[in-house]
Write a protein that holds these residues in place. Structure first.
Motif, mmCIF file in Angstrom:
data_model
loop_
_atom_site.group_PDB
_atom_site.id
_atom_site.type_symbol
_atom_site.label_atom_id
_atom_site.label_comp_id
_atom_site.label_asym_id
_atom_site.label_seq_id
_atom_site.Cartn_x
_atom_site.Cartn_y
_atom_site.Cartn_z
ATOM 1 N N ASP A 264 0.860 -1.176 0.000
ATOM 2 C CA ASP A 264 0.000 0.000 0.000
ATOM 3 C C ASP A 264 0.898 1.229 0.000
ATOM 4 O O ASP A 264 1.701 1.411 0.920
ATOM 5 C CB ASP A 264 -0.899 -0.026 1.247
ATOM 6 C CG ASP A 264 -1.930 1.102 1.268
ATOM 7 O OD1 ASP A 264 -1.613 2.226 0.825
ATOM 8 O OD2 ASP A 264 -3.058 0.852 1.747
ATOM 9 N N MET A 265 0.771 2.076 -1.019
ATOM 10 C CA MET A 265 1.710 3.192 -1.176
ATOM 11 C C MET A 265 1.673 4.198 -0.029
ATOM 12 O O MET A 265 2.565 5.032 0.095
ATOM 13 C CB MET A 265 1.460 3.911 -2.509
ATOM 14 C CG MET A 265 0.144 4.639 -2.601
ATOM 15 S SD MET A 265 0.000 5.604 -4.137
ATOM 16 C CE MET A 265 -0.182 4.302 -5.351
ATOM 17 N N ARG A 266 0.668 4.117 0.810
ATOM 18 C CA ARG A 266 0.601 5.017 1.970
ATOM 19 C C ARG A 266 1.524 4.575 3.094
ATOM 20 O O ARG A 266 1.813 5.348 4.011
ATOM 21 C CB ARG A 266 -0.841 5.086 2.483
ATOM 22 C CG ARG A 266 -1.797 5.781 1.550
ATOM 23 C CD ARG A 266 -3.246 5.583 1.960
ATOM 24 N NE ARG A 266 -3.690 4.213 1.688
ATOM 25 C CZ ARG A 266 -4.954 3.814 1.793
ATOM 26 N NH1 ARG A 266 -5.886 4.682 2.193
ATOM 27 N NH2 ARG A 266 -5.296 2.572 1.511
ATOM 28 N N ASN A 267 1.988 3.334 3.045
ATOM 29 C CA ASN A 267 2.801 2.778 4.125
ATOM 30 C C ASN A 267 4.291 2.907 3.824
ATOM 31 O O ASN A 267 4.693 2.953 2.659
ATOM 32 C CB ASN A 267 2.455 1.299 4.327
ATOM 33 C CG ASN A 267 1.018 1.106 4.779
ATOM 34 O OD1 ASN A 267 0.422 1.995 5.390
ATOM 35 N ND2 ASN A 267 0.455 -0.053 4.468
ATOM 36 N N PRO A 268 5.127 2.954 4.864
ATOM 37 C CA PRO A 268 6.573 3.006 4.648
ATOM 38 C C PRO A 268 7.060 1.839 3.790
ATOM 39 O O PRO A 268 6.534 0.722 3.895
ATOM 40 C CB PRO A 268 7.145 2.922 6.073
ATOM 41 C CG PRO A 268 6.053 3.439 6.955
ATOM 42 C CD PRO A 268 4.768 2.997 6.298
#
Length: 242
Positions: free
Chosen positions: A92-96
């Protein structure tokens, strides 16, 4: 489940967009890597890689590539292409991003703007910033919101094989909403896409808040200069300050 989690994991999503121009995409990536002067062996993340076509081509150009995507089905499909310098993973691109420091991150073909909250939008910039080397590049290839508003086609039908995709588009507030309806095997289906109409100014603000500087902005896949009214794309080149 958010709209993109279900829609992107269906075979119908890939069927609808199966006409995408591979030649144009490969020409774009060739020009882009040349413009960035990325030497062979550079480490690149293809963020929201889909079925991996850009990741595979980048790897053929001599780059060490990590393709990341939220769709498990896409990543499972892409595993067949893996080698020592080409890997894929669900992310998920929101996660590191847990990876060694990268020379560049590419987010191509409007693979951003899906999220409701500004906080989630900013998380994407933060995750990219943190995985880049100092001086590393972030390419965000996005729609041009002014062009979208001026060229919107409200109703259309797209035929793919035996399926007629009936598509309606509208703008509601800050979003462009694409409603997709079709029937196959006697069963009706309904999906939608909802993408935020970020302005170039908003994109720049998010980037600068993270510590990026914008080096260039192009208006199409031939890397022509950006025109706020007429350019179909808003391709941002950011650099992490050294």
């Amino acid at each position: 489940m958010e709209w993109f989690e279900s829609w992107f994991d269906t075979p119908y999503y890939h069927l609808l967009y199966s006409n995408r121009d591979y030649t144009e995409a490969e020409s774009f990536i060739t020009a882009l890597t040349s413009e960035l002067q990325l030497p062979p062996g550079s480490r690149i993340i293809d963020l929201a890689c889909g079925k991996g076509r850009h990741s595979v081509f980048l790897n053929k150009l001599g780059y060490d590539v990590l393709g990341l995507d939220l769709s498990r089905q896409s990543i499972e499909h892409n595993k067949q292409f893996e080698n020592q310098t080409l890997l894929f993973d669900v992310h998920d691109m929101r996660n590191p991003i847990e990876a060694d420091p990268m020379d560049a991150v590419f987010n191509l073909f409007t693979s951003f703007g899906y999220f409701e909250s500004e906080r989630d939008d900013k998380k994407v910039f933060k995750s990219v910033y943190d995985v880049l080397k100092p001086g590393g590049f972030f390419v965000l290839d996005y729609l041009n919101e002014s062009f979208v508003k001026n060229s919107l086609v409200p109703e259309s039908v797209v035929k793919r094989g035996d399926i007629d995709f009936k598509i309606s588009k509208k703008i509601e507030g800050r979003y462009i909403i694409k409603d997709i309806r079709f029937e196959t095997d006697g069963k009706p289906y309904h999906f939608f896409e909802k993408v935020k109409l970020h302005t170039p100014e908003t994109i720049l603000l998010y980037a600068e808040e993270c510590g990026f500087e914008r080096i260039k902005i192009w208006g199409d896949y031939q890397l022509n200069a950006f025109d706020s009214t007429n350019s179909p794309r808003c391709i941002n080149l950011f650099r992490k300050k050294a």
